[in-house]
Design a protein around this motif. Structure first.
Motif, mmCIF file in Angstrom:
data_model
loop_
_atom_site.group_PDB
_atom_site.id
_atom_site.type_symbol
_atom_site.label_atom_id
_atom_site.label_comp_id
_atom_site.label_asym_id
_atom_site.label_seq_id
_atom_site.Cartn_x
_atom_site.Cartn_y
_atom_site.Cartn_z
ATOM 1 N N ALA A 16 15.898 -20.897 -52.744
ATOM 2 C CA ALA A 16 17.028 -21.929 -52.702
ATOM 3 C C ALA A 16 17.273 -22.010 -51.324
ATOM 4 C CB ALA A 16 17.907 -21.699 -53.828
ATOM 5 N N LEU A 17 16.583 -23.548 -51.406
ATOM 6 C CA LEU A 17 16.445 -23.733 -50.046
ATOM 7 C C LEU A 17 17.763 -23.923 -49.168
ATOM 8 C CD1 LEU A 17 13.008 -25.075 -50.026
ATOM 9 C CD2 LEU A 17 13.564 -22.719 -49.729
ATOM 10 N N ALA A 18 18.697 -24.834 -49.848
ATOM 11 C CA ALA A 18 19.785 -25.745 -49.365
ATOM 12 C C ALA A 18 20.942 -24.496 -49.146
ATOM 13 C CB ALA A 18 20.165 -26.659 -50.259
ATOM 14 N N ALA A 19 21.043 -23.375 -49.470
ATOM 15 C CA ALA A 19 21.919 -22.645 -49.295
ATOM 16 C C ALA A 19 22.570 -22.326 -48.122
ATOM 17 C CB ALA A 19 21.909 -21.288 -50.571
ATOM 18 N N GLY A 20 21.820 -22.372 -47.081
ATOM 19 C CA GLY A 20 21.922 -22.345 -45.820
ATOM 20 C C GLY A 20 22.803 -23.254 -45.199
ATOM 21 N N GLY A 21 23.366 -24.208 -45.946
ATOM 22 C CA GLY A 21 24.207 -25.560 -45.466
ATOM 23 C C GLY A 21 25.791 -24.844 -45.438
ATOM 24 N N ALA A 22 26.432 -25.810 -45.369
ATOM 25 C CA ALA A 22 28.027 -25.316 -45.409
ATOM 26 C C ALA A 22 28.520 -25.100 -46.813
ATOM 27 C CB ALA A 22 28.884 -26.975 -45.027
ATOM 28 N N ARG A 23 29.301 -24.075 -46.654
ATOM 29 C CA ARG A 23 29.925 -23.534 -48.027
ATOM 30 C C ARG A 23 30.822 -24.627 -48.379
ATOM 31 N NH1 ARG A 23 29.345 -18.332 -48.845
ATOM 32 N NH2 ARG A 23 28.442 -16.983 -47.262
ATOM 33 N N ALA A 24 30.860 -24.331 -49.786
ATOM 34 C CA ALA A 24 31.718 -25.338 -50.638
ATOM 35 C C ALA A 24 32.920 -25.337 -50.276
ATOM 36 C CB ALA A 24 31.667 -24.906 -52.056
ATOM 37 N N GLY A 25 33.562 -26.465 -50.005
ATOM 38 C CA GLY A 25 35.115 -26.602 -49.409
ATOM 39 C C GLY A 25 35.216 -26.605 -48.085
ATOM 40 N N SER A 26 34.166 -26.013 -47.329
ATOM 41 C CA SER A 26 34.607 -26.031 -45.863
ATOM 42 C C SER A 26 34.307 -27.346 -45.180
ATOM 43 C CB SER A 26 33.459 -24.949 -45.115
ATOM 44 O OG SER A 26 32.007 -25.431 -45.339
ATOM 45 N N THR A 27 33.757 -28.475 -45.856
ATOM 46 C CA THR A 27 33.419 -29.444 -45.440
ATOM 47 C C THR A 27 33.404 -30.565 -46.430
ATOM 48 O OG1 THR A 27 32.112 -28.741 -43.818
ATOM 49 C CG2 THR A 27 31.746 -31.017 -43.796
ATOM 50 N N ARG A 28 34.103 -31.777 -46.165
ATOM 51 C CA ARG A 28 33.934 -32.789 -46.967
ATOM 52 C C ARG A 28 32.667 -33.730 -47.064
ATOM 53 N NH1 ARG A 28 39.319 -36.327 -48.290
ATOM 54 N NH2 ARG A 28 39.774 -34.147 -49.361
ATOM 55 N N LEU A 29 31.798 -33.287 -48.051
ATOM 56 C CA LEU A 29 30.582 -34.045 -47.881
ATOM 57 C C LEU A 29 30.573 -35.611 -48.367
ATOM 58 C CD1 LEU A 29 28.224 -31.151 -48.863
ATOM 59 C CD2 LEU A 29 28.781 -31.800 -46.671
ATOM 60 N N THR A 30 29.658 -36.241 -48.054
ATOM 61 C CA THR A 30 29.526 -37.675 -48.586
ATOM 62 C C THR A 30 28.427 -37.479 -49.667
ATOM 63 O OG1 THR A 30 27.681 -38.197 -47.219
ATOM 64 C CG2 THR A 30 30.080 -38.884 -46.221
ATOM 65 N N VAL A 31 28.328 -38.634 -50.617
ATOM 66 C CA VAL A 31 27.498 -38.628 -51.710
ATOM 67 C C VAL A 31 25.932 -38.433 -51.026
ATOM 68 C CG1 VAL A 31 27.173 -40.991 -51.988
ATOM 69 C CG2 VAL A 31 26.843 -39.535 -53.908
ATOM 70 N N GLY A 32 25.840 -39.174 -50.123
ATOM 71 C CA GLY A 32 24.305 -38.929 -49.284
ATOM 72 C C GLY A 32 24.036 -37.671 -48.948
ATOM 73 N N GLN A 33 25.110 -36.922 -48.259
ATOM 74 C CA GLN A 33 25.000 -35.621 -47.668
ATOM 75 C C GLN A 33 24.553 -34.549 -49.000
ATOM 76 O OE1 GLN A 33 28.407 -35.316 -45.641
ATOM 77 N NE2 GLN A 33 27.500 -35.578 -43.456
ATOM 78 N N ILE A 34 25.316 -34.901 -49.904
ATOM 79 C CA ILE A 34 25.073 -33.880 -51.214
ATOM 80 C C ILE A 34 23.764 -34.040 -52.016
ATOM 81 C CG2 ILE A 34 26.097 -33.433 -53.574
ATOM 82 C CD1 ILE A 34 28.772 -34.283 -52.662
ATOM 83 N N ILE A 35 23.529 -35.418 -51.909
ATOM 84 C CA ILE A 35 22.027 -35.635 -52.347
ATOM 85 C C ILE A 35 21.182 -35.035 -51.646
ATOM 86 C CG2 ILE A 35 20.454 -37.355 -53.207
ATOM 87 C CD1 ILE A 35 22.850 -39.037 -54.248
ATOM 88 N N ALA A 36 21.257 -35.247 -50.340
ATOM 89 C CA ALA A 36 20.326 -34.681 -49.388
ATOM 90 C C ALA A 36 19.848 -33.228 -49.393
ATOM 91 C CB ALA A 36 20.440 -35.147 -47.788
ATOM 92 N N ARG A 37 21.071 -32.565 -49.648
ATOM 93 C CA ARG A 37 21.097 -30.984 -49.802
ATOM 94 C C ARG A 37 20.288 -30.654 -51.262
ATOM 95 N NH1 ARG A 37 25.990 -28.251 -46.783
ATOM 96 N NH2 ARG A 37 26.091 -29.918 -44.708
ATOM 97 N N ASN A 38 21.080 -31.531 -52.369
ATOM 98 C CA ASN A 38 20.176 -31.367 -53.316
ATOM 99 C C ASN A 38 18.561 -31.324 -53.348
ATOM 100 O OD1 ASN A 38 19.217 -33.224 -56.294
ATOM 101 N ND2 ASN A 38 20.342 -31.327 -56.725
ATOM 102 N N VAL A 39 17.989 -32.476 -52.783
ATOM 103 C CA VAL A 39 16.652 -32.814 -52.755
ATOM 104 C C VAL A 39 16.011 -31.625 -51.848
ATOM 105 C CG1 VAL A 39 15.031 -34.066 -51.650
ATOM 106 C CG2 VAL A 39 16.803 -35.061 -52.804
ATOM 107 N N ARG A 179 27.571 -24.765 -54.158
ATOM 108 C CA ARG A 179 27.108 -23.577 -53.273
ATOM 109 C C ARG A 179 25.412 -23.738 -53.157
ATOM 110 N NH1 ARG A 179 30.388 -19.491 -52.058
ATOM 111 N NH2 ARG A 179 28.683 -18.280 -51.329
ATOM 112 N N SER A 180 24.710 -23.688 -54.189
ATOM 113 C CA SER A 180 22.978 -24.080 -54.277
ATOM 114 C C SER A 180 22.486 -25.144 -54.025
ATOM 115 C CB SER A 180 22.659 -23.232 -55.514
ATOM 116 O OG SER A 180 22.964 -24.025 -56.676
ATOM 117 N N PHE A 181 23.586 -26.295 -54.305
ATOM 118 C CA PHE A 181 23.117 -27.831 -54.312
ATOM 119 C C PHE A 181 21.899 -27.894 -55.292
ATOM 120 C CE2 PHE A 181 25.462 -27.191 -50.510
ATOM 121 C CZ PHE A 181 26.217 -28.552 -50.580
ATOM 122 N N LEU A 182 21.846 -27.075 -56.577
ATOM 123 C CA LEU A 182 21.019 -27.440 -57.465
ATOM 124 C C LEU A 182 21.567 -28.299 -58.762
ATOM 125 C CD1 LEU A 182 18.969 -24.091 -57.444
ATOM 126 C CD2 LEU A 182 18.006 -26.158 -56.828
#
Length: 263
Positions: A16-39, A179-182
């Protein structure tokens, strides 16, 4: 039992490749950033674009079916073709959507298979399905517009609730683990047998890496209904198997031709 496997993809469903991103709650993410991390978490856009076909093999555990466990195979091909077959003792049920039309072949009381076209709602549900990679991957190319609606808890996990509206009018909701963005949950609107609006919800569990792609190996439906949920257990996934045009042709065509000829 009327099974909606939209896509697993779809069916469905439908991982799970996106877990290396920002931890949940540490940054306010946009919908585009969330989807990019999900992909990225699911294996990356380039990897998913290389997927032309998928075959899923497993079984369905259901207390609402004639048998408590039923074997299934689902084939998918781009842009939006699906063949879903269920085997029980002495019976074979098939649902096929070729991208524009759909048919179902199921046992009849006289023992002979009965071939029927999809009804209006079944056809709409299949035509508006997001395809084998789900609603978020390449959602803009599919004519989708996404919005972040809020943050919920799914099985105790913080999850972003994303609303996606497509040009067809299809309105889907996806919950992405913070956290995992899955994907944790996927909702689609449908109509029940009486024509009343219902929501078809799928909950994803037990992700595994398959050819570099993250896919769920357990999918639950009917959660929160007060009844025991149905469980789709995926035992094997084939990426880019050879599937010819006959895979998505009208099922039982030979039987239908023989019946029309009076044989």
């Amino acid at each position: 039992m009327r099974l909606r496997v939209a896509g697993f993809a779809t069916a469905c469903t439908v991982l799970a490749l996106a877990a290396g991103g920002a931890r949940a709650g540490s940054t306010r993410l946009t919908v585009g950033q969330i989807i990019a991390r999900n992909v990225a978490a699911r294996g990356g856009l380039a990897a998913w674009r290389r997927v032309r076909t998928l075959t899923w093999v497993g079984h369905i555990d259901s207390a609402h079916a004639p048998m408590p466990s039923m074997q299934f195979t689902m084939d998918q091909a781009r842009p939006n073709k699906t063949r879903f077959a269920i085997d029980t003792i002495g019976e074979h049920t098939v649902r096929v959507f070729d991208g524009s039309q759909g048919w179902k072949l199921r046992p009849a009381p006289n023992g002979r298979p009965m071939l029927e076209p999809f009804d209006t709602e079944e056809l709409r549900f299949s035509q508006d399905a997001p395809g084998l990679d789900g609603p978020l991957i390449d959602y803009k190319a599919k004519g989708g517009v996404a919005a972040l609606e809020g943050v919920d808890r799914i099985y105790g996990n913080k999850a972003y609730r994303i609303d996606v509206v497509f040009a067809s009018g299809e309105n889907d909701h996806v919950w992405v683990d913070a956290r995992s963005f899955l994907d944790l949950r996927y909702d689609r609107s449908s109509l029940d047998a009486h024509g009343k609006p219902v929501t078809v919800s799928m909950y994803y569990h037990d992700y595994k890496a398959i050819d570099g792609l993250q896919m769920p190996t357990v999918i639950e439906t009917g959660v929160g209904s007060g009844k025991q949920p149905d469980r789709i257990v995926i035992e094997r996934v084939l990426v880019n198997p050879h599937l010819d045009a006959r895979t998505f042709a009208m099922p039982g065509a030979q039987f239908a031709d023989a019946r029309a000829a009076g044989r």
